[in-house]
Design a protein around this motif. Sequence first.
Motif, mmCIF file in Angstrom:
data_model
loop_
_atom_site.group_PDB
_atom_site.id
_atom_site.type_symbol
_atom_site.label_atom_id
_atom_site.label_comp_id
_atom_site.label_asym_id
_atom_site.label_seq_id
_atom_site.Cartn_x
_atom_site.Cartn_y
_atom_site.Cartn_z
ATOM 1 N N LYS A 78 0.857 -1.190 0.000
ATOM 2 C CA LYS A 78 0.000 0.000 0.000
ATOM 3 C C LYS A 78 0.895 1.242 0.000
ATOM 4 O O LYS A 78 0.666 2.199 -0.716
ATOM 5 C CB LYS A 78 -0.913 0.005 1.235
ATOM 6 N N THR A 79 1.923 1.191 0.830
ATOM 7 C CA THR A 79 2.923 2.263 0.865
ATOM 8 C C THR A 79 4.194 1.730 1.493
ATOM 9 O O THR A 79 4.152 0.778 2.275
ATOM 10 C CB THR A 79 2.413 3.488 1.668
ATOM 11 N N LYS A 80 5.308 2.351 1.139
ATOM 12 C CA LYS A 80 6.582 1.998 1.791
ATOM 13 C C LYS A 80 6.998 3.098 2.753
ATOM 14 O O LYS A 80 8.015 2.987 3.423
ATOM 15 C CB LYS A 80 7.672 1.784 0.731
ATOM 16 N N GLN A 81 6.203 4.171 2.798
ATOM 17 C CA GLN A 81 6.543 5.307 3.658
ATOM 18 C C GLN A 81 5.539 5.431 4.803
ATOM 19 O O GLN A 81 4.330 5.300 4.596
ATOM 20 C CB GLN A 81 6.568 6.600 2.844
ATOM 21 N N PHE A 82 6.067 5.674 5.985
ATOM 22 C CA PHE A 82 5.235 5.775 7.179
ATOM 23 C C PHE A 82 5.715 6.937 8.039
ATOM 24 O O PHE A 82 6.893 7.269 8.046
ATOM 25 C CB PHE A 82 5.304 4.483 8.001
#
Length: 656
Positions: A78-82
């Motif tokens: 969904k995303t690799k950034q948090f």
Amino acid sequence: MKKKRKNKYYNNLSTGFIKITNHGYAFVHIKEFQKDVFIPKNKTHQALEGDLVKIRFYYNNRKGIKVEGEVLKIIKRKTKQFIGILKKSNIKSDDKYGIIKNNNIHVDILVSMKKLEKYHHNDKVLVQIISWPKKLRSPLGKIIKVFGSSGEYKTEIYSLLEEYKMSYKFSKKMENEAKKIFSERIIDLRSRKDMRNVNTFTIDPLNAKDFDDALSIRKLNTDIWEIGVHISDVSHYIKEGSLLDKEAYSRATSIYFVGKVIPMFPTILSNDLCSLQPKKDKLSFSYIFNINSKGEILKNWFGKTIIQSDRKFTYEEVQCIIDQKKGDYYEDIYTLFSFSKILIQNRLKNGGIYMEKVEVKFHLDEKNNPTSLYLEKNNDAHRLIEEFMLLTNRKISEFVSLNLNGIPSNKLYIYRVHDKPDFQKIISLKKIIEPLGYFLDLKNLKIAINHLLKQIKGKPEQNMIENLILRSMSKAKYSTKNIGHYGLSFIYYTHFTSPIRRYSDIIAHRLLYYYLNNNKKRDKNEKYKLKTIECYEKQSQHCSYKERLAIDIEREFLKFIQVKYIIKFIGKEFYGIITGFTDWSVYIDLLLFQTEGMVRLRDIKEDSYILNSNNYSIIGKKKRKTYYLGDKVKVKLMDVNIEKKQIILDWIDYNT
């Protein structure tokens, strides 16, 4: 000889999006089953919340779970950034990694200690996952951006904007385009009605800087007045397809935080050029109409104008003038107020739902910390402006949508639509309010809701029931397909009156201008061309989506401010209203703060409470005492978690 596994069929493969709980087990929704596929803790195989995964599933009736599975492959993250909070304090000298905690995923992200020298404990950061070695239970990441110390005003604003992927800076190119528009403004008065000699003023909140709308009024004879609703002519300055237009469309709305605005346009435009400031010539797009003493509209006119506001009023100043029956422009203001009352009556007769808004507001100190809280209720001054804006939005929508004979014109337009409520949610509302002594007649729903709203006014449960009514309603949205506005009881309705802060209104302005000019055969140089209905529908959906995001982000930041404010009251006792239950907790609206806290069921000492099957009440196992939604209880403020925006309460009074 190996035993055959019962009820397991490993050739069942499917794909779906994974939902992972804080405890680590997960669920995947696939079309074949009504119930989601359960994924045990040790079978999620490096999947993260929201990832698209390939799973293998099997039937496991022995555990009482029909379908169980395991993740075989992550098809797409969904995303690799948090966004998370860096924890360095408990790290030993020989530790290789620092920890970044994120409330939305079930694992921490590890960052090499060598790369953490310039960062501090409790920094809020944007981290990107770079790998996930099989030997590690958590992924490895690198810090891309630091927002500042967690829990600080600016840190929370900019990390939220980043999390929701909302733009908050204008590029140099955009700023230069805004400056160019500002310096090159040319006013062609030949195409505009000159309204500068008519009494005109703005009425806005105390701290407002972007004035979208102004009202003008003059008496024509003993029984007829001319009223003008003048809306900033933003589309005159912002040309379709320009850099600023594309950026405004991308943002679709201004975002209003406590104490700060992230505008849709650079401030040189939103707070200066387009803002209807007093004592300055300003361009507007106006709805001007004649009205008699009975509140009957006799004549309508729509078009471009030039105005000059005589005075900038705050809501508080106008309320004072209404209450004391004296002050600047008293006669004009009181006349407008009298007409607004007629407009409200007509709207309610027509079946409009009448909800009085109460907003939680805060005073902030110079460091933007909340110092005091107050509740702002809609007063007569608010209602005055609101009714004239509602009227304008309705009349413009009718003008485009209907021919002079009242037959639909089938012209393309952008509408603000509101569908009927969800019937199941209305049934739930009925069941919840009945134990509190209220009734809802489903045959005459709008009348019943208005009656209920009157009944609960001033009662402790007012806020809870109003929220339940709102949740039972459909969400208003933008569309080219007009289904009317259920809540307002308008057949035709649009958003036209806030073009500085809503892109939907700019679309409405451009379309109205096109139709006004299209009727003038002499004007062949009209640059605006209609696009396809699919194009406007896509724009409508985009504006609706961005509006929802803005509402969510504003609410989340308000919750942060509320939680930060409430810290000073730890250990104090308060009254609250039960607003929700889960299997583990009770949610309570603290009446003094209009914010929600939580009591864990296991912490209620008088009995062991369980959730009733209807989800609207809890019952004690021994004493069989029942608590319902809406019950008033006394609680003690035990703890506050700013990072999770949680308020932890203790249930101290069981017999209130």
